[in-house]
Each structure stands twice: as C-alpha cells, then as structure tokens.
Design a protein around this motif. Sequence first.
Motif, short mmCIF file in Angstrom:
data_model
loop_
_atom_site.label_atom_id
_atom_site.label_comp_id
_atom_site.label_asym_id
_atom_site.label_seq_id
_atom_site.Cartn_x
_atom_site.Cartn_y
_atom_site.Cartn_z
N THR A 22 7.99 31.16 20.17
CA THR A 22 7.26 32.31 20.72
C THR A 22 8.26 33.27 21.33
O THR A 22 9.19 32.85 22.03
CB THR A 22 6.19 31.95 21.78
OG1 THR A 22 5.84 33.15 22.47
CG2 THR A 22 6.63 30.94 22.80
N ILE A 23 8.05 34.54 21.05
CA ILE A 23 8.95 35.53 21.67
C ILE A 23 8.72 35.55 23.18
O ILE A 23 9.57 35.96 23.93
CB ILE A 23 8.77 36.95 21.08
CG1 ILE A 23 7.38 37.52 21.36
CG2 ILE A 23 9.09 36.98 19.60
CD1 ILE A 23 7.32 39.04 21.22
N ASP A 24 7.53 35.08 23.63
CA ASP A 24 7.18 35.15 25.06
C ASP A 24 7.95 34.13 25.91
O ASP A 24 7.98 34.26 27.13
CB ASP A 24 5.68 34.89 25.26
CG ASP A 24 4.82 35.97 24.60
OD1 ASP A 24 5.38 36.98 24.15
OD2 ASP A 24 3.59 35.80 24.54
N ARG A 75 9.45 41.99 17.89
CA ARG A 75 9.61 40.75 17.12
C ARG A 75 9.90 41.02 15.64
O ARG A 75 9.97 40.09 14.84
CB ARG A 75 8.41 39.84 17.31
CG ARG A 75 7.09 40.40 16.87
CD ARG A 75 5.99 39.40 17.20
NE ARG A 75 4.94 39.48 16.24
CZ ARG A 75 3.64 39.39 16.52
NH1 ARG A 75 3.26 39.18 17.76
NH2 ARG A 75 2.75 39.45 15.58
N HIS A 124 5.24 45.66 18.30
CA HIS A 124 5.78 44.68 17.35
C HIS A 124 7.24 44.92 16.99
O HIS A 124 7.85 44.07 16.33
CB HIS A 124 4.89 44.64 16.11
CG HIS A 124 3.53 44.10 16.43
ND1 HIS A 124 2.52 44.91 16.90
CD2 HIS A 124 3.05 42.84 16.41
CE1 HIS A 124 1.45 44.15 17.15
NE2 HIS A 124 1.74 42.90 16.86
N GLU A 163 2.66 43.70 29.11
CA GLU A 163 1.32 44.14 28.69
C GLU A 163 0.23 43.47 29.55
O GLU A 163 -0.85 44.01 29.71
CB GLU A 163 1.10 43.81 27.21
CG GLU A 163 1.28 42.33 26.90
CD GLU A 163 1.20 41.99 25.42
OE1 GLU A 163 0.82 42.85 24.62
OE2 GLU A 163 1.54 40.83 25.08
N MET A 200 5.90 43.16 25.44
CA MET A 200 4.97 42.06 25.14
C MET A 200 5.07 40.95 26.18
O MET A 200 6.09 40.81 26.86
CB MET A 200 5.21 41.52 23.74
CG MET A 200 4.52 42.33 22.67
SD MET A 200 4.70 41.56 21.05
CE MET A 200 3.55 42.59 20.11
N GLY A 201 4.05 40.13 26.23
CA GLY A 201 3.99 39.03 27.19
C GLY A 201 2.63 39.06 27.86
O GLY A 201 2.37 39.90 28.71
O1 F6P Z 1 2.29 35.53 21.25
C1 F6P Z 1 3.29 36.41 20.94
C2 F6P Z 1 2.83 37.85 21.01
O2 F6P Z 1 3.85 38.64 20.47
C3 F6P Z 1 2.43 38.30 22.43
O3 F6P Z 1 3.51 38.67 23.21
C4 F6P Z 1 1.48 39.44 22.12
O4 F6P Z 1 0.54 39.62 23.15
C5 F6P Z 1 0.80 38.97 20.89
O5 F6P Z 1 1.67 38.08 20.24
C6 F6P Z 1 0.40 40.07 19.94
O6 F6P Z 1 -0.33 39.51 18.93
P1 F6P Z 1 -0.69 40.23 17.56
O7 F6P Z 1 0.55 40.34 16.75
O8 F6P Z 1 -1.70 39.30 16.95
O9 F6P Z 1 -1.21 41.58 17.91
#
Ligand code: F6P
Length: 351
Positions: free
Chosen positions: A133-135, A283, A280, A230, A177-178
């Motif tokens: 997870t990037i988080d 990531r 995005h 976020e 993100m997070g």
């Molecule tokens: O769980 C990793 C994550 O990148 C979170 O940081 C973010 O809230 C979420 O995924 C975003 O999800 P999606 O790509 O489904 O919009």
Amino acid sequence: MEITNSKKEQIAVLTGGGDAPGLNAVIRGLTTKAKRYGYDVLGLCDGWAGVLDGGKEKPLDLDEVEDIHMIGGTILGSSRTNPYKVEKGVEQVKRNLVRLNCKYLVAIGGEDTLGVAAKLYKDGIKVVGVPKTIDNDLSETDYTFGFDTAVTRASEAIRNLHTTAKSHHRVIIVEVMGRHAGWITLEAGIAGGAHAILIPEEEFDMDMLVKIIKNREAKEKNYTIIATSEGAKPRGGDIKWKDQKVDAFGHKILGGISEQLAKKLEELTGKECRHVVLGHLQRAGAPTAFDINLGTRFGIFAADMIKKGEFGKMAALHGTQVIPIPLEAAVGKLKTVPKERFAEAKIFYEL
Ligand code: F6P
C-alpha cells in the motif's frame, strides 16, 4: 481461459486494491524463486474479481516476468472486489482454485485484500500474503512497498510548488493520498518543506493555519504551502467530503478537503489561495529503487513461505529483515502516525 495441465504443484498469485509501484517486482521475485523450487505460477487477473469470475488467467514464466520490476502498476490488473460481499463468493473462489489446479495462493495487497486472505486461510485455503500500500498503514511491517515512490512523487510536487506560490504570494494547499493514516503527507511534507502538515490522526485547527500564514507574512515570507492528507479533518468539523460514496470494503471515496480549505482560508486571511490534488500521480509510473528492492524481497520470501508450508502468514519487514507474521495480526489494526512522529513535523511551524 487457459487451464494448465502441469504435473507440477501450482501457485496462484493475485494483486488486489489500489495499485502500488513495486507490484511487478513482487510478481517477478515470486515467479523466479518459485520456478527455482520447481513450482508453476499462474497469475489471476484483476484481484479477487478474477478469482470469482475465472477465465482471465496468465501462466507466468521467466520470460513473462523479465524486466517487469522496473514498470509501475501490475501486469495482472487489480480490483477492489470483496468475495465475502458476493453471494457464495468463497465457494466460488475455492472452486476456481481447484479447477485451475492451484494448490497455493499468494495475495498481494493492503488491509482489504489481506483481510480477505486471512479469512480464506481460516476457510481452508493455503494462502500467503504480501503487504502492499502506498499509504504504509499496514501493521506488523515497518514499510510497505509503494510508499517510498508515493513520498518521492509527493515531496517533489510540494517542493516545486514553492516557486509558483512565492512568485504569486499565494497559499497553496496540496492534497495527498492517505485515508486513515498520514504517513505520505508527513514524510513528503517534511521533505518538500511544507509550512503546515495536516493528517487524519489529529484534527487540525483553522486558527493555527491562519496564524502560520500571518506570521510568515509578518516576516515578509509572503507565501505558504500546506500539505494535507485527503482524510484530514478540521476541529469542529465544518468541512464535508465532496463525495459520500463508499467502495466494496465500505471506505468513503475521499477528495475535496484541499478545495474547501482553500476557500475557507481565502475568506479568513484575504490571501489568494489555490489547491492542488496530487491524486493518482502519487502511485503512477515507475517504482523507486527502494520499492523495487522491497517488492523483490517480499516476492522471493512469499515463495519461501510456500516451500516451508508457512501458510496464513505475510512477509513483513522488521528493520532490515523480512520475516513471516500471521496475516490476522497484520490486518487487525491500522498503523497510524504516532503523536511523537507528528511532533517532529510541528517544530518547524511558524507559530
Ligand atoms: O489505498 C491506497 C489509496 O491510494 C488511498 O491512498 C486512496 O484513498 C485510495 O487508494 C484511492 O483509491 P482509488 O484508486 O480506488 O480511487
């Protein structure tokens, strides 16, 4: 659909949840080591959705995985499908694994994907996990791969925003993100020189932000950069999420804090405020060397766990060692930013 007729024991592998840079390094590490042990490896496409539906499998061999470690995303595709939310989903997963001649399963994912893996283990599937997870919010591992890339991308963006903010004497709020954990915001905020950092673990005070902006102005530093997760929330809670939709695991689809904060701070300070949502981009693209190396080690270790029969466990980084940890312990609770780590960021605030 391809059902392998291999006489060798076969390992299935899937990637679930949001993609993270380093996933392909895990797939390559796992496949290479598993092949050396004499297993076959079958890639299941699109996370748990692919196991439920069947029909989109990819046999993985050394040629197939050559050089993929340097590429972002996942060659297997991903989804946020939860088989425990699908009627007879677990039976379907079991049936498909038997039909595909897969004795073992490697699930690469975050709290949701590994939460499903932990339950499947109890339901009789020989599964091992790899934390992604990037988080960086998974318990029982010091780092997850993907995090270093996200921090690198976000810190570069925050650092670069200084020149435009300074030129226009603006306040810029950068949304990172997070959802529940502020690790990316904390580390990218410190590295990128943010003047305030807002994370989900601690409600923030609007007056404090106004004070930082005004204090900087008084010192003729006519611009301010605020990095916000976020999932950050103001004390008193008068900022609402833009979108209240939830995904298959019940998580709110977040977004919008920086936009609303910019409006509010413009009202309160009279300064021009702008917001930037990194989204995005954090990531997307190639992994950093750290994430490639960590992903590679986790992939190799997953093959080792299968060889040793260590099922129901996850590869975890403890210091510099990769060790097996029960999946249940890893998904039991999230790893959030402790107060003392956040305090390190706050010593730089101009208050
Ligand atoms: O769980 C990793 C994550 O990148 C979170 O940081 C973010 O809230 C979420 O995924 C975003 O999800 P999606 O790509 O489904 O919009």
